[in-house]
Design a protein around this motif. Structure first.
Motif, PDB file in Angstrom:
ATOM      1  N   ASN A  89       0.812  -1.214   0.000  1.00 18.38           N
ATOM      2  CA  ASN A  89       0.000   0.000   0.000  1.00 18.38           C
ATOM      3  C   ASN A  89       0.848   1.267   0.000  1.00 18.38           C
ATOM      4  O   ASN A  89       0.418   2.318   0.440  1.00 18.38           O
ATOM      5  CB  ASN A  89      -0.943  -0.023   1.219  1.00 18.38           C
ATOM      6  N   ASN A  90       2.089   1.162  -0.490  1.00 19.58           N
ATOM      7  CA  ASN A  90       2.952   2.344  -0.556  1.00 19.58           C
ATOM      8  C   ASN A  90       2.618   3.233  -1.741  1.00 19.58           C
ATOM      9  O   ASN A  90       2.967   4.406  -1.750  1.00 19.58           O
ATOM     10  CB  ASN A  90       4.424   1.934  -0.638  1.00 19.58           C
ATOM     11  N   GLY A  91       1.970   2.693  -2.765  1.00 19.04           N
ATOM     12  CA  GLY A  91       1.696   3.443  -3.984  1.00 19.04           C
ATOM     13  C   GLY A  91       0.347   4.141  -3.948  1.00 19.04           C
ATOM     14  O   GLY A  91      -0.174   4.513  -2.898  1.00 19.04           O
ATOM     15  N   SER A  92      -0.228   4.265  -5.130  1.00 16.78           N
ATOM     16  CA  SER A  92      -1.517   4.954  -5.272  1.00 16.78           C
ATOM     17  C   SER A  92      -2.672   4.049  -4.849  1.00 16.78           C
ATOM     18  O   SER A  92      -2.514   2.827  -4.720  1.00 16.78           O
ATOM     19  CB  SER A  92      -1.717   5.371  -6.733  1.00 16.78           C
ATOM     20  N   ILE A  93      -3.824   4.666  -4.672  1.00 16.08           N
ATOM     21  CA  ILE A  93      -5.035   3.907  -4.369  1.00 16.08           C
ATOM     22  C   ILE A  93      -5.296   2.895  -5.481  1.00 16.08           C
ATOM     23  O   ILE A  93      -5.634   1.739  -5.219  1.00 16.08           O
ATOM     24  CB  ILE A  93      -6.239   4.858  -4.186  1.00 16.08           C
ATOM     25  N   GLU A  94      -5.087   3.313  -6.710  1.00 17.14           N
ATOM     26  CA  GLU A  94      -5.334   2.428  -7.856  1.00 17.14           C
ATOM     27  C   GLU A  94      -4.395   1.215  -7.831  1.00 17.14           C
ATOM     28  O   GLU A  94      -4.817   0.103  -8.137  1.00 17.14           O
ATOM     29  CB  GLU A  94      -5.167   3.199  -9.176  1.00 17.14           C
ATOM     30  N   ASP A  95      -3.144   1.423  -7.451  1.00 17.57           N
ATOM     31  CA  ASP A  95      -2.191   0.314  -7.343  1.00 17.57           C
ATOM     32  C   ASP A  95      -2.656  -0.696  -6.294  1.00 17.57           C
ATOM     33  O   ASP A  95      -2.611  -1.906  -6.506  1.00 17.57           O
ATOM     34  CB  ASP A  95      -0.792   0.817  -6.953  1.00 17.57           C
ATOM     35  N   THR A  96      -3.088  -0.180  -5.156  1.00 19.38           N
ATOM     36  CA  THR A  96      -3.546  -1.057  -4.077  1.00 19.38           C
ATOM     37  C   THR A  96      -4.809  -1.795  -4.492  1.00 19.38           C
ATOM     38  O   THR A  96      -4.939  -3.008  -4.273  1.00 19.38           O
ATOM     39  CB  THR A  96      -3.778  -0.255  -2.785  1.00 19.38           C
ATOM     40  N   GLU A  97      -5.760  -1.095  -5.093  1.00 20.24           N
ATOM     41  CA  GLU A  97      -6.993  -1.742  -5.548  1.00 20.24           C
ATOM     42  C   GLU A  97      -6.693  -2.855  -6.539  1.00 20.24           C
ATOM     43  O   GLU A  97      -7.296  -3.929  -6.471  1.00 20.24           O
ATOM     44  CB  GLU A  97      -7.935  -0.720  -6.184  1.00 20.24           C
ATOM     45  N   ALA A  98      -5.757  -2.627  -7.449  1.00 20.75           N
ATOM     46  CA  ALA A  98      -5.406  -3.637  -8.449  1.00 20.75           C
ATOM     47  C   ALA A  98      -4.862  -4.896  -7.771  1.00 20.75           C
ATOM     48  O   ALA A  98      -5.200  -6.021  -8.170  1.00 20.75           O
ATOM     49  CB  ALA A  98      -4.392  -3.070  -9.432  1.00 20.75           C
ATOM     50  N   GLN A  99      -4.057  -4.727  -6.748  1.00 24.96           N
ATOM     51  CA  GLN A  99      -3.523  -5.882  -6.023  1.00 24.96           C
ATOM     52  C   GLN A  99      -4.626  -6.644  -5.300  1.00 24.96           C
ATOM     53  O   GLN A  99      -4.630  -7.875  -5.274  1.00 24.96           O
ATOM     54  CB  GLN A  99      -2.479  -5.428  -5.004  1.00 24.96           C
ATOM     55  N   VAL A 100      -5.569  -5.917  -4.700  1.00 23.37           N
ATOM     56  CA  VAL A 100      -6.677  -6.559  -3.987  1.00 23.37           C
ATOM     57  C   VAL A 100      -7.535  -7.342  -4.977  1.00 23.37           C
ATOM     58  O   VAL A 100      -7.900  -8.497  -4.723  1.00 23.37           O
ATOM     59  CB  VAL A 100      -7.517  -5.524  -3.210  1.00 23.37           C
ATOM     60  N   ASN A 105      -9.528 -12.335  -7.274  1.00 25.36           N
ATOM     61  CA  ASN A 105      -9.787 -13.120  -8.477  1.00 25.36           C
ATOM     62  C   ASN A 105      -9.006 -14.432  -8.488  1.00 25.36           C
ATOM     63  O   ASN A 105      -9.423 -15.394  -9.127  1.00 25.36           O
ATOM     64  CB  ASN A 105      -9.469 -12.310  -9.733  1.00 25.36           C
ATOM     65  N   GLY A 106      -7.884 -14.466  -7.786  1.00 30.32           N
ATOM     66  CA  GLY A 106      -7.052 -15.660  -7.765  1.00 30.32           C
ATOM     67  C   GLY A 106      -7.468 -16.703  -6.755  1.00 30.32           C
ATOM     68  O   GLY A 106      -6.993 -17.836  -6.784  1.00 30.32           O
ATOM     69  N   LEU A 107      -8.372 -16.355  -5.848  1.00 31.31           N
ATOM     70  CA  LEU A 107      -8.807 -17.313  -4.829  1.00 31.31           C
ATOM     71  C   LEU A 107      -9.711 -18.377  -5.432  1.00 31.31           C
ATOM     72  O   LEU A 107     -10.542 -18.096  -6.284  1.00 31.31           O
ATOM     73  CB  LEU A 107      -9.577 -16.606  -3.708  1.00 31.31           C
ATOM     74  N   LYS A 108      -9.554 -19.569  -4.961  1.00 31.88           N
ATOM     75  CA  LYS A 108     -10.483 -20.650  -5.278  1.00 31.88           C
ATOM     76  C   LYS A 108     -11.508 -20.626  -4.141  1.00 31.88           C
ATOM     77  O   LYS A 108     -11.287 -21.182  -3.072  1.00 31.88           O
ATOM     78  CB  LYS A 108      -9.763 -21.995  -5.313  1.00 31.88           C
TER      79      LYS A 108
END
Length: 131
Positions: A89-100, A105-108
């Protein structure tokens, strides 16, 4: 104990509504030894300087007050070792949202997947909506 009881009540209510996933935001997850309540732990991480700056800005603390609060918690480096997933969460809000979103999406997904987001000085809260 009262907070934990309320958390369990809300978790049960979501399960009764057939929620596909339940997200718990537990600030002292590892210190409180509550990892047994979730299937996966997610640490929303910031570096120590960012954590200090955000805590001072958000709470109006002096540097000394912010350092006292930080030092009363398990060190971030320890939390990183304990978490299943790390969101930077060091970057932008958009960067953090993309990671979340990538993580979710990767969870089974199981029938109900309990996720704990352990947040350090996050600058916003990601909103999860049922589809």
């Amino acid at each position: 104990p009262a907070v934990r009881k309320e958390m369990l009540k809300q978790k049960q209510e979501e399960k009764e509504k057939n929620a596909k996933q339940v997200v718990l935001d537990i600030p002292l997850l590892f210190e409180s030894k509550l990892t047994h309540m979730v299937d996966v732990t997610v640490l929303v991480y910031v570096d120590e300087q960012t954590q200090l700056k955000r805590l001072m800005n958000r709470n109006g603390y002096s540097k000394e007050e912010a350092m006292m609060r930080i030092q009363s918690q398990l060190p971030l480096k320890e939390n990183v070792k304990l978490a299943d997933v790390i969101i930077n969460n060091n970057g932008s809000i958009e960067d953090t949202e993309a990671q979340v979103i990538e993580f979710l999406n990767g969870l089974k997904w199981k029938e109900t997947y309990l996720v704990s987001f352990f947040v350090h000085s996050i600058k916003y809260r990601v909103k999860f909506q049922k589809k």
